[in-house]
Design an enzyme around this catalytic site. Sequence first.
Site: not given
Ligand SMILES: [Zn+2]
Length: 1006
Positions: A439-441, A475, A497
Site C-alpha cells: 500500500g505504501a512504504m 506512514e 506496525e
Molecule cells: Zn506500516
Amino acid sequence: MDPFDSNSTGERANLPRNMIENSMFEEEPDVVDLAKDSAAFPTFPALDPDEVAYEPRSSRLLVRGLGENDMDEDEEDCESSARLLGMSFMNRSSAHRSSSSPYTRQAPPRSCSRPSARTMVVCVLFLVIVASMTMVLYFLPGCTFTKTGCRKPNKTTPFEPVYPVSTNGELFPWAQYRLPQSLHPLSYNITLSPNLDSMTFTGCTVITMIVQHNTKRIVLHSAGHNITKATFKLGEGEARDVTVLEYKPKQQIAVKFSEELKAGQTCVLTLDYSANLSHTYDGFYNSSYTDKDGNKRVLAATQFEPLSARKAFPCFDEPAFKATFLIKIKRKPAYMTLSNMPKAQTTKLSDDLFQDEFEKTSVNMSTYLVAFVVADFTPISKNVSETLVSVYSVPEKKEHTDYALDTATKLLEFYNNFFEITYPLKKLDLVAIPDFLAGAMENWGLITFRETSLLVGKQSSTLEKQVVASVIAHELAHQWFGNLVTMSWWNDLWLNEGFATYMQYMSLQTVLPKLDIGNLFLAVRFRALDKDALNSSHAVSTEVNTPEQVEEMFDSVSYEKGASILLMLNASLPGDQQFRKGIMLYLKTFSGLNTDTDNLWNSLTQVEVPTQHLNVSKMMSSWTSQKGFPLVTVSRKGDEVTLTQEHFLLTSENATRTSSLWNIPVTYVNDSCSLDPRCRQLVTLETKSESFKLPESVKWLNVLTHEDRASLIHNIFALSRLGRVSFQHVLNLLNYMPNETETSPVTEALLQLNNIYQLLDKRQEQYLVARMKNYIMSLFGSLMDNQTWTEEESVSKQELRSALLETACGLKRINCIKKAKALFKQYVESNGTFRIPGDLQQVVFSVAAQSDEDWPILLNKYGHATYDSEKRKMLRGLASTQDVRRIVWILKAGLKGDPIQTQELPLVISAICNGFAGYLFAWDFIQENWDSLIEKFHVGSFAIQTIVKSATSQFSTKAHLDQVQGFFSSLKERGSQMRSAREALETIRLNQRWMDNNLPMLQRYL
Ligand SMILES: [Zn+2]
C-alpha cells in the site's frame, strides 16, 4: 509499511505458524542447525566471540488459576450469554463509544431463570449488565509468566561451526542468517548509475565501519551484484585490493583477513559492482506506465523493507545496523531523482548525463528505510514549520495530489505536537509510484505509495479519501515509530506496525473526524481476532530467523492485534495523558536507537502514577509473548460476579488446549454512576478465575452502543464456530437485525452470513443456498431497498450502503440489479461526464461484468481509466464474471502483467474466488504457476498470504483438504513451511467440522 489491499478489510489475510510463544529475540545470534544446514562442509577453525551460541529463551512459568465454578443448568444458560459479553468487550474502546445509543432496551431481570430464546436475549443483556456500560475488556492479558524464562549461560565449549563454500570454492567464513556483531557500519557513501534503457545499473558503495571486537573477517549482505572491484583501508593506512567471497543462499559476502582487525579501529570497504534492475517489486526495480498519449514511460524506484536493500547496494541489512547515508545518482536530463534527503547539488557530467547529490542523512537510519526514485514526476509542495512537504505523481495526475498534500500537512503538524518531537528532516516527499506492490512504504523523508493510496480527485467520495488519509496517517506515524526508534529485529515488527496502525486511527479521529474511521478500526480488529483464534497463529512478538519468517511477520497479528493491545492499554491507564506521556518518554529515550518490546513497557511503566496498581510490563507481556486471546466468561450470583478466562482456540478438540493465561483489564460501570468515564471501575483478571462483590442494590444500565452490538454479533459467530453456542442461538440473536440501521452491526452480520453462504455455495448445497439467500433478504431486504443511489456525504452511510448493495446485487436482488444497470448505462452514455458515486462503483461494475455485452465495455473503460481507485473497482468487477473463458484470460493477463498489472493478481484472485465459476480454476492456476508467483511475490509475503487464503478458505471437504495438503507438502523449500499453508489447512478442517455439525441445523431452521 502498509502491505494491505486498502480496498477491502474483508480480504486482509492472516496466517500463522506455531512458533515458540515467548521468545524475544535477543541481540545474540541464533543457534544454527548446522548439521542440517551444511553437514557436508568441512569445518573452519577459529571462532569469534560472535560465534558463541545461545539457546533461544524457551521456558516460561505458568501460574495455574483457581478452580472452575460449578453451575446448574440455568446458570449455564446465563453463562453462555455471559461469554458473549466477555467476548464482546474484547473489541471495545471506551474512547470510541458514543455517549448515547439509539439501541435501548428494558432493563433485564437480575437473574436468568428460564433457559430459552428469551433467556438468551435476556442474558445477552445481562452481560451488558454485568458490564453495564462498560466493561471494557479489551484483549486479555495474562501474564502469568515471567516473560523470560531462563536464558542459558554461554556455553563454554561452543559447538564447531561448519562453514559453507563460497561461489569461488573457498570456505565462506560465516554460517548464520544473522550477521556477526564484530563490525558496525558508521556511514555509507553510495553512487548509482541506473540505465533505464538496458534496465541495468552500476554502483560504488563506500562503507566506513568501526570494529566492535577483534575479528578476521567482514561479513555483510549483497544480492545479485557482480562485484568488479573491492578495496579495503584500515585506519589511516593505504587502500589495498581484497577478494570478496560470496555465499548466495544467504545473500552474504565476506572479506577474510590474515591479521585481526582490532576493536576500536575504523576501516573502509569500497565495492564497485554492476547489477540488473529488479523486475519484481523489491530492491531497485524498474517500473513503467503509459502516458495519456499512449507512450510507455519508464522509471526506477526502490522497495527495501524488509530484506531488499542488499539488492541495491552491499550493506549490513539488518535494522539494528544504523548508519548515515550519502547518496549520488546519475541520470539523463529527462529524468529527476529523489532520495531520503534534500538535493545538495547537481553536476553536469556530459551533455547527456547529470549527477544529483543528496545531503548526507542528518540521522542514523536502518538500511530498509533508504530509498530513491528516478522518474519524470512532478510535485506540489507546502511548508509545515521547518519541513517542505511535497506530493509527487506522474505529470498527468498532478491534479489528483491536492488532497494528499493537505492531509499530510495536517497530520505532520498533529504528530509534531502530539509527540513533542519535531519531524527531524527538512523535507518530506510523498510519491505515487505506478507499479507498487504494498500500500505504501515509510522510507524516511521519501514515502512511496501505490497510486490508489495517494491520489484522489476533487470529486472522489469521502470513503475514497478515507483510504488515502489512513495510509498517509500510518506512514507519517512511522517517521517516529520505526524510523526514529526502530525495532532491533523483525521479531518485534509490531513495535513499528502495531504502533503505526494504532496512531493511524487515533490521529484521524482527532484531525479528520469527518472520515469516521471508527467502523473501519473495529472491523479490522474483528478480522485480527479471527486469525488469532487459530492454532496456527503466533505471538505478537515471536522468534524469526529465515527470510520467509521475516516476510510472514507482515500480517494482521503485527498490525491489527498490535494496534488493539495498545488501544486496550490506553483505555486501561488512568487519565487520557498517561499513555501519551509513556510513548513520548519511549521516543525520547530511544531516539535514533533500536528497541525491543520490553523497552516500550518499561517506558510506560515509568510514567505510571504511583497509586495505580496496574503493572504495565506484567500485563502487556502476557499479550505480546503468547499467541491467541482469552475468552472471558462473566457470571453473577447475587452480589458476587465471577470472571473466568480460558484460551479461545478454535482448534481445541484434543491436546491443543493450552493453559495460557492473560492479564486482563476489565472495566465496568453500573447505575450507581453515570456514563462518565470517571465512573469506570477496573478489575484485573490475572488468574483463571476471580470474583468481586457488587452492592446488592446495583442495577445495570441497558444501553448497548453500536460497537457493542457489532461485537456481540462477531462473538456469537465465533462461539458458534467453537461449538459453545448452537447456530440456533446465532439466528435468535440476529432476529433483531431488521431493526438495526447502524453500520458496524449490519456490516459484521452481512460478512458473517456471507461467509456461510459462500461455503454452502461452493459445496453446491443448492437447497440451502436458496434458503440462506432468503434468510439474508428477510433480515436486510427492506434496508437494502431503502438505500439511495446518489452521492452521499456520510462515510458511515457510504460504508453501510456499499456493503448492503454489494450483497443485494451479489444475490441477484432485482431492485438492486435494475438500479446498478441503469447507473452503468448512464455512465457509459455520458461519455465521461457522469461519475458513479465512489462507494457505489464496485456494485455497479460487478453487475455490469455479469452481462455479455457490458463486460467488454467495462474492459475498455478499464483500459482508459485515470483514477487508480476506480480502475481497481473495474478490475474487481471484471474478475467477478462467471464466464470461465474470461476468468482464464484475466488470470493469464495478470501473470503476464499485460494488460493487467501483476501487482493486482492478489486482488484478481480474491475476486475470482468469491464466485462459483472461477474458484476451482483459481486454485488450479495457483498450483500450476506457483513458481512464477513466488518469483513475483516472495514466499511468505503478504501477497502470497492473500492468494493462499483467497483460494483455500472456502473449501470444506475432505477431498479438498487432501488436495491442499498434498500441494503444500510437495513444495518443500518453496513454501511448504509457510504459516499461511498451516492456516489454510486448519481453516479447511474447521470449515469441514462446522458443516458436519451445522448442516442438519441449517436444514431445520433456515
Ligand atoms: Zn506500516
